[in-house]
Scaffold this motif. Structure first.
Motif, PDB file in Angstrom:
ATOM      1  N   ALA A  81      10.802  16.237   1.884  1.00  0.00           N
ATOM      2  CA  ALA A  81      11.001  15.008   2.656  1.00  0.00           C
ATOM      3  C   ALA A  81       9.715  14.193   2.708  1.00  0.00           C
ATOM      4  CB  ALA A  81      11.474  15.349   4.065  1.00  0.00           C
ATOM      5  N   ILE A  82       8.605  14.882   2.915  1.00  0.00           N
ATOM      6  CA  ILE A  82       7.332  14.150   3.009  1.00  0.00           C
ATOM      7  C   ILE A  82       6.937  13.570   1.651  1.00  0.00           C
ATOM      8  CG2 ILE A  82       4.869  14.398   3.447  1.00  0.00           C
ATOM      9  CD1 ILE A  82       5.552  16.432   5.575  1.00  0.00           C
ATOM     10  N   ALA A  83       7.045  14.401   0.631  1.00  0.00           N
ATOM     11  CA  ALA A  83       6.653  13.922  -0.697  1.00  0.00           C
ATOM     12  C   ALA A  83       7.479  12.695  -1.082  1.00  0.00           C
ATOM     13  CB  ALA A  83       6.840  15.038  -1.724  1.00  0.00           C
ATOM     14  N   ASN A  84       8.751  12.710  -0.760  1.00  0.00           N
ATOM     15  CA  ASN A  84       9.594  11.555  -1.077  1.00  0.00           C
ATOM     16  C   ASN A  84       9.231  10.335  -0.239  1.00  0.00           C
ATOM     17  OD1 ASN A  84      11.016  12.986  -2.950  1.00  0.00           O
ATOM     18  ND2 ASN A  84      12.666  13.560  -1.541  1.00  0.00           N
ATOM     19  N   GLY A  85       8.667  10.580   0.946  1.00  0.00           N
ATOM     20  CA  GLY A  85       8.360   9.452   1.821  1.00  0.00           C
ATOM     21  C   GLY A  85       7.102   8.701   1.430  1.00  0.00           C
ATOM     22  N   ILE A  86       6.189   9.385   0.761  1.00  0.00           N
ATOM     23  CA  ILE A  86       4.905   8.749   0.436  1.00  0.00           C
ATOM     24  C   ILE A  86       5.074   7.718  -0.679  1.00  0.00           C
ATOM     25  CG2 ILE A  86       2.643   9.183  -0.569  1.00  0.00           C
ATOM     26  CD1 ILE A  86       2.432  11.673   0.992  1.00  0.00           C
ATOM     27  N   GLU A  87       4.417   6.572  -0.475  1.00  0.00           N
ATOM     28  CA  GLU A  87       4.468   5.525  -1.511  1.00  0.00           C
ATOM     29  C   GLU A  87       3.173   5.569  -2.315  1.00  0.00           C
ATOM     30  OE1 GLU A  87       4.860   1.988   0.807  1.00  0.00           O
ATOM     31  OE2 GLU A  87       6.263   2.954   2.174  1.00  0.00           O
ATOM     32  N   PRO A  88       3.237   6.070  -3.527  1.00  0.00           N
ATOM     33  CA  PRO A  88       2.012   6.120  -4.331  1.00  0.00           C
ATOM     34  C   PRO A  88       1.663   4.698  -4.781  1.00  0.00           C
ATOM     35  CG  PRO A  88       3.882   6.933  -5.589  1.00  0.00           C
ATOM     36  CD  PRO A  88       4.417   6.481  -4.264  1.00  0.00           C
ATOM     37  N   ASP A  89       0.506   4.527  -5.413  1.00  0.00           N
ATOM     38  CA  ASP A  89       0.065   3.209  -5.886  1.00  0.00           C
ATOM     39  C   ASP A  89      -0.130   2.245  -4.730  1.00  0.00           C
ATOM     40  OD1 ASP A  89       0.620   4.373  -8.383  1.00  0.00           O
ATOM     41  OD2 ASP A  89       2.669   3.592  -8.313  1.00  0.00           O
ATOM     42  N   GLN A  90      -0.312   2.768  -3.525  1.00  0.00           N
ATOM     43  CA  GLN A  90      -0.634   1.906  -2.387  1.00  0.00           C
ATOM     44  C   GLN A  90      -2.032   2.282  -1.907  1.00  0.00           C
ATOM     45  OE1 GLN A  90       1.321  -0.413  -0.476  1.00  0.00           O
ATOM     46  NE2 GLN A  90       2.844  -0.440  -2.130  1.00  0.00           N
ATOM     47  N   PRO A  91      -2.680   1.414  -1.148  1.00  0.00           N
ATOM     48  CA  PRO A  91      -4.002   1.785  -0.613  1.00  0.00           C
ATOM     49  C   PRO A  91      -3.898   3.026   0.273  1.00  0.00           C
ATOM     50  CG  PRO A  91      -3.215  -0.301   0.306  1.00  0.00           C
ATOM     51  CD  PRO A  91      -2.308   0.044  -0.810  1.00  0.00           C
ATOM     52  N   PRO A  92      -5.021   3.747   0.414  1.00  0.00           N
ATOM     53  CA  PRO A  92      -5.002   5.030   1.132  1.00  0.00           C
ATOM     54  C   PRO A  92      -4.404   4.943   2.523  1.00  0.00           C
ATOM     55  CG  PRO A  92      -7.109   4.707   0.072  1.00  0.00           C
ATOM     56  CD  PRO A  92      -6.336   3.450  -0.168  1.00  0.00           C
ATOM     57  N   ASP A  93      -4.748   3.916   3.286  1.00  0.00           N
ATOM     58  CA  ASP A  93      -4.225   3.892   4.652  1.00  0.00           C
ATOM     59  C   ASP A  93      -2.708   3.768   4.660  1.00  0.00           C
ATOM     60  OD1 ASP A  93      -4.424   1.354   3.639  1.00  0.00           O
ATOM     61  OD2 ASP A  93      -4.878   0.404   5.561  1.00  0.00           O
ATOM     62  N   VAL A  94      -2.172   2.990   3.724  1.00  0.00           N
ATOM     63  CA  VAL A  94      -0.718   2.850   3.680  1.00  0.00           C
ATOM     64  C   VAL A  94      -0.056   4.162   3.258  1.00  0.00           C
ATOM     65  CG1 VAL A  94       1.203   1.634   2.619  1.00  0.00           C
ATOM     66  CG2 VAL A  94      -0.871   0.397   3.231  1.00  0.00           C
ATOM     67  N   GLN A  95      -0.679   4.843   2.308  1.00  0.00           N
ATOM     68  CA  GLN A  95      -0.131   6.148   1.900  1.00  0.00           C
ATOM     69  C   GLN A  95      -0.107   7.108   3.080  1.00  0.00           C
ATOM     70  OE1 GLN A  95      -1.270   8.199  -1.656  1.00  0.00           O
ATOM     71  NE2 GLN A  95      -1.897   6.300  -2.663  1.00  0.00           N
ATOM     72  N   LEU A  96      -1.217   7.134   3.806  1.00  0.00           N
ATOM     73  CA  LEU A  96      -1.273   8.031   4.958  1.00  0.00           C
ATOM     74  C   LEU A  96      -0.178   7.668   5.964  1.00  0.00           C
ATOM     75  CD1 LEU A  96      -2.661  10.279   6.447  1.00  0.00           C
ATOM     76  CD2 LEU A  96      -4.290   8.643   7.378  1.00  0.00           C
ATOM     77  N   TRP A  97      -0.036   6.393   6.198  1.00  0.00           N
ATOM     78  CA  TRP A  97       0.966   5.908   7.144  1.00  0.00           C
ATOM     79  C   TRP A  97       2.363   6.328   6.722  1.00  0.00           C
ATOM     80  CZ3 TRP A  97       2.549   4.801  11.603  1.00  0.00           C
ATOM     81  CH2 TRP A  97       3.588   3.907  11.873  1.00  0.00           C
TER      82      TRP A  97
END
Lengths: 221, 221
Positions: A81-97
């Motif tokens: 679920a978490i891996a699917n939620g992360i948006e790669p190719d985004q800045p670090p803060d957005v990925q963390l969010w």
DNA sequence: AGGTGTACCTACTCACCAGTAGATTACTTG
DNA sequence: CAAGTAATCTACTGGTGAGTAGGTACACCT
């Protein structure tokens, strides 16, 4: 949370093994999360699952095997679920969010899973904690990689692996325990809890007490 | 960690009640922390304490009473250690720093206490978790007050009580779980762990990835 | 229909553990 | 030195729960 099966009398309807196994696992997660490993009895699990005890043993082995299987299943589902939620190719803060949102979203909708996964598994020693530690390790690696990547885009000496990993561990730990806290304060929505942790770990108290807040990109000018 | 008493045979030496009670409590904390509430047996506790089971019951009552008493004792000792560690009349960041140092110092030197206090108490439901929640409440109030005070010295709208309290809860949670993590990585010194959490929660990742670090006052220019 | 395998059950055994009854020993004080 | 009393023991009970032996009913194929 599975609704309690009505009190069963007599023989249960015949079902294919795979389906029964799922039912049993669901029941086990439910009971383990409510009572803890030791206090949970195989009798109660079989009752909640709507079958008799020998079925339990025939399908899922001993109590310990059953518990370990539960942990593995729930851990896998959550990490996906978490891996699917992360948006790669985004800045670090957005990925963390996005990762935090996915995490708290999962916990919110699978409280029993989280309870069995974290509280129960970590308070029983031995192989169970090991199972859990392995999953936590994957989460820490995810965050650590994100951190290292973040420092690389700056022109400061990038943090050591050691440093990044321990900070990642702290963040993952903060997430775990904030989720635990959330279990006891279930009225807050997931987004709010996620956003609090995001602000805490990205901005820090030092900024927050000065009124500097982190906003998701859509609200940026 | 108490060294295992040598296997006792025959009668134990007569000791005044107060002393025995302390021995028994120490043994109970040891056993509860290793095995958890349910798996711990009164037989084993009495054996480690070097006395027989009826003594246990005569002095400390039932298993549940004993466990609750352990939690209360350890919680009180810990809160006192932290309260004594904090330096009032200092700026907020220094107060936070001294509190964190005291906390990790205590955990480092009383690992069994922490284990029984946090992991065990929170995974058993009921009155035990309540006992623990009450202590956590005191800690949260401490931190929340500190935060509110910090915002008041700035000219920004001071954070709402609600906001401050939930941030405090997050920090306390982070501390709890970092301490848990530390149990599994005992090689790090207490100061390092404390300093990591300090940096994380005061500066935030946003600053850290840019190389901005928090220093204790002695290192300030 | 009859055979075959799988799903399912009732009804036990055995071990472990919280809690207790009743007896025994050793300090302490007059 | 004899009570008196506090500290301690051995040896049990009763209950609970993990795991099992041995058997029954249902579905599907031929």
């Amino acid at each position: 949370m599975q609704p309690d099966q009505p009190v069963r009398t007599g023989r249960a309807k015949r079902l294919p093994r795979a389906v029964r196994e799922r039912q049993i696992m669901d029941a086990a997660v439910d009971v383990f999360s409510r009572l803890g490993f030791h206090a949970a009895s195989m009798d109660e699990i079989s009752e909640v699952a709507g079958i008799s005890k020998p079925m339990l043993y025939a399908y899922l082995g001993s109590k310990e095997e059953l518990f370990a299987t539960c942990i593995r299943r729930e851990a896998t589902v959550m990490m996906e679920a978490i891996a699917n939620g992360i948006e790669p190719d985004q800045p670090p803060d957005v990925q963390l969010w996005s990762g935090l949102r996915a995490f708290f979203g999962f916990v919110g909708e699978n409280r029993a899973s989280w309870q069995v996964l974290h509280r129960q598994a970590s308070s029983q020693g031995g192989p169970f904690a090991a199972e859990l530690a392995e999953m936590r390790g994957r989460a820490v690696n995810l965050v650590a990689a994100l951190l290292v990547h973040a420092t690389k885009t700056q022109d400061v000496p990038s943090a050591s692996e050691q440093e990044a990993e321990s900070l990642a561990a702290a963040l993952v730990g903060a997430g775990e325990s904030l989720a635990d806290w959330w279990l006891d304060h279930p009225d807050e929505p997931a987004g709010v809890v996620a956003s609090r942790l995001m602000n805490l770990v990205w901005m820090g108290f030092g900024d927050l007490v000065q009124g500097n807040i982190w906003h998701p990109p859509s609200k940026r000018p």
